[in-house]
Design an enzyme around this catalytic site. Sequence first.
Site, PDB file in Angstrom:
ATOM      1  N   ARG A 171     -35.120  52.600  47.001  1.00 22.78           N
ATOM      2  CA  ARG A 171     -34.275  52.036  45.954  1.00 22.78           C
ATOM      3  C   ARG A 171     -32.865  51.730  46.459  1.00 22.78           C
ATOM      4  O   ARG A 171     -32.147  50.934  45.897  1.00 22.78           O
ATOM      5  CB  ARG A 171     -34.152  53.066  44.824  1.00 22.78           C
ATOM      6  CG  ARG A 171     -34.756  52.640  43.553  1.00 22.78           C
ATOM      7  CD  ARG A 171     -35.001  53.710  42.565  1.00 22.78           C
ATOM      8  NE  ARG A 171     -33.955  54.666  42.306  1.00 22.78           N
ATOM      9  CZ  ARG A 171     -33.926  55.413  41.204  1.00 22.78           C
ATOM     10  NH1 ARG A 171     -34.865  55.261  40.287  1.00 22.78           N
ATOM     11  NH2 ARG A 171     -33.005  56.298  41.006  1.00 22.78           N
ATOM     12  N   LYS A 186     -29.482  60.223  54.476  1.00 19.55           N
ATOM     13  CA  LYS A 186     -29.684  61.676  54.569  1.00 19.55           C
ATOM     14  C   LYS A 186     -30.612  62.128  53.447  1.00 19.55           C
ATOM     15  O   LYS A 186     -30.217  62.229  52.293  1.00 19.55           O
ATOM     16  CB  LYS A 186     -28.358  62.436  54.470  1.00 19.55           C
ATOM     17  CG  LYS A 186     -28.529  63.847  55.029  1.00 19.55           C
ATOM     18  CD  LYS A 186     -27.807  64.933  54.286  1.00 19.55           C
ATOM     19  CE  LYS A 186     -28.300  65.277  52.934  1.00 19.55           C
ATOM     20  NZ  LYS A 186     -29.512  66.126  52.900  1.00 19.55           N
ATOM     21  N   GLY A 240     -28.911  62.605  42.911  1.00 19.57           N
ATOM     22  CA  GLY A 240     -29.062  64.053  42.922  1.00 19.57           C
ATOM     23  C   GLY A 240     -28.445  64.639  41.665  1.00 19.57           C
ATOM     24  O   GLY A 240     -28.287  63.947  40.654  1.00 19.57           O
ATOM     25  N   GLU A 262     -26.444  58.269  40.874  1.00 17.43           N
ATOM     26  CA  GLU A 262     -27.654  58.417  40.038  1.00 17.43           C
ATOM     27  C   GLU A 262     -27.855  59.910  39.861  1.00 17.43           C
ATOM     28  O   GLU A 262     -28.359  60.585  40.759  1.00 17.43           O
ATOM     29  CB  GLU A 262     -28.867  57.797  40.744  1.00 17.43           C
ATOM     30  CG  GLU A 262     -28.745  56.310  41.043  1.00 17.43           C
ATOM     31  CD  GLU A 262     -28.881  55.436  39.806  1.00 17.43           C
ATOM     32  OE1 GLU A 262     -29.340  55.942  38.759  1.00 17.43           O
ATOM     33  OE2 GLU A 262     -28.513  54.257  39.883  1.00 17.43           O
ATOM     34  N   LEU A 263     -27.435  60.425  38.716  1.00 14.58           N
ATOM     35  CA  LEU A 263     -27.322  61.882  38.576  1.00 14.58           C
ATOM     36  C   LEU A 263     -28.351  62.454  37.599  1.00 14.58           C
ATOM     37  O   LEU A 263     -29.340  61.805  37.280  1.00 14.58           O
ATOM     38  CB  LEU A 263     -25.885  62.226  38.179  1.00 14.58           C
ATOM     39  CG  LEU A 263     -24.816  61.609  39.106  1.00 14.58           C
ATOM     40  CD1 LEU A 263     -23.418  61.944  38.637  1.00 14.58           C
ATOM     41  CD2 LEU A 263     -25.017  62.034  40.557  1.00 14.58           C
ATOM     42  N   CYS A 296     -35.666  63.037  36.979  1.00 15.30           N
ATOM     43  CA  CYS A 296     -34.413  62.880  36.222  1.00 15.30           C
ATOM     44  C   CYS A 296     -34.702  62.241  34.870  1.00 15.30           C
ATOM     45  O   CYS A 296     -33.973  62.440  33.909  1.00 15.30           O
ATOM     46  CB  CYS A 296     -33.443  62.020  37.012  1.00 15.30           C
ATOM     47  SG  CYS A 296     -34.175  60.465  37.532  1.00 15.30           S
TER      48      CYS A 296
END
Length: 489
Positions: A171, A186, A240, A262-263, A296
Amino acid sequence: MSTITASEEERVVDHVPKQLYIGGEWRDGEKGTLSVEDPATGESLCRVADGSADDAKAALDAAVHAGPEWSRHPPRERGEILRRAFETIIDRADELALLMTLEMGKPVKESKAEIAYGAEFLRWFSEQSVRIDGRYAVAPNGQGRLLTMKQPVGPCLLITPWNFPLAMGTRKIGPAIAAGCTVVVKPAHETPLSMLMLARILEESGLPGGVLNLVTASASGETMSPLIADPRLRKLSFTGSTEVGSKLMQQAAPNVLRLSMELGGNAPFIVFEDADIDAAVQGALIAKMRNVGEACTAANRFHVAGSVSREFADKLAKRMGAMKVGRGTEGDVEVGPLIDARQRGKVAELVDDAVERGARALVGGRARDGAGYFFDPTVLTDVPAEAHLLREEIFGPVAPITGFVDEDEAIAAANDTQYGLVAYVYTSNLKRALRVVERLETGMVGLNQGMVSNAAAPFGGIKQSGFGREGGPEGIEEYLETKYVAINL
Ligand code: NAP
């Protein structure tokens, strides 16, 4: 589907490159190696390179070095490399799905779905790479001309979580590469294997050395913070938790980095009395149980109209109670383990807290004894408003149900959270559907469906679920700057 043999498992793990990928070379990590565990057994699958801050700096050096050529590389060729990688992933879906299940735990069938979803971002952005355009306009005074052009942002750091080991990478990698950016990736230390395979596939698909660099590391903070402070880095895209995302935003501030965040989420799932209840139960199973509840986008709270809440709860409990729990490599398993002991402990604590406050478990409620981090699918009713699991991301197979009296109450309850990623609404009344959708404080809504993810759509949240969008025509904009040229005629 038959159960997979131990030798098949060994073969796919053996096949993964286990070093860092920097400047087109595979090399050892300065800190030795880190262990990757199978969450279904708690045993080590293999070891991969453990990168240091110096390794990360070497990765950024390579990305900076490759940047100018890649930004000028013909967009068609950038797209064709992504397209070849898409095709390879689809051809090798069985092997990649097994690998994903081994490192992350979900059933192989679900890993296959993620492989298809993840690959789709490469196909989508392979098509977008040739559609990066600008604008030419006459200035309002008729004298000058206004030209705008889109240019790659530059070297990007992409940090991804363990819950979707491939798709959270593609993505970001798809649009970055399509836009002409170079990247340091990472992945989470729990699930680096899928990303290592992706790097190898992109290499085999003709991606020039230095365009994508991959650093696996056990100490993510100490390895990544020098990169975030490095003035040559131009962008950080992070998926995350809100907690870590917020910390990274602070670290990125002195460097005024461009950010995509993007939490976490706390998705409400609202069922009105006019909904098709069987369809809502089916949607709830997907929204709750996809990815073992570790998404999520997972429905975190079920708000169900009082008059149908009993029927909904009983039907959901029957379906969830019948799901087979076990190692994701076994043919008929529908619910795999949670990622680790800490996550399982957190889910257990949240359930215990709700039960102590008066909630009732219709089914499940317990962690399983023995090896692996299994937790029984759980449906809780009569959940009081103070229960912690209505406020916190559960990230496990637990469905808390609360009732509501009218539309206003349902919307107020749904919006009563600092998160704003996604909401689900079930109703057969079109006017109500649009009224409710407009008032929900989320970046996405599933209307009479339990899943929103689609490579062609803008995925992302508001409030503390972050900002920026991944996928859709919007996704590539995250990796482009707009330059305006004032032309004097
Ligand atoms: P996490 O603990 O925030 O970690 C995410 C990534 O950040 C991992 O690669 C992690 O590496 C790294 N990291 C942690 N601390 C860091 C630091 N100080 N500096 C640099 N990197 C650091 O999240 P997670 O547990 O992996 O994933 C679950 C969370 O992700 C949930 O909250 C979920 O809602 C969210 N999520 C959001 C979306 C979305 O699109 N909105 C999608 C999927 C998941 P290590 O683990 O190796 O330390």
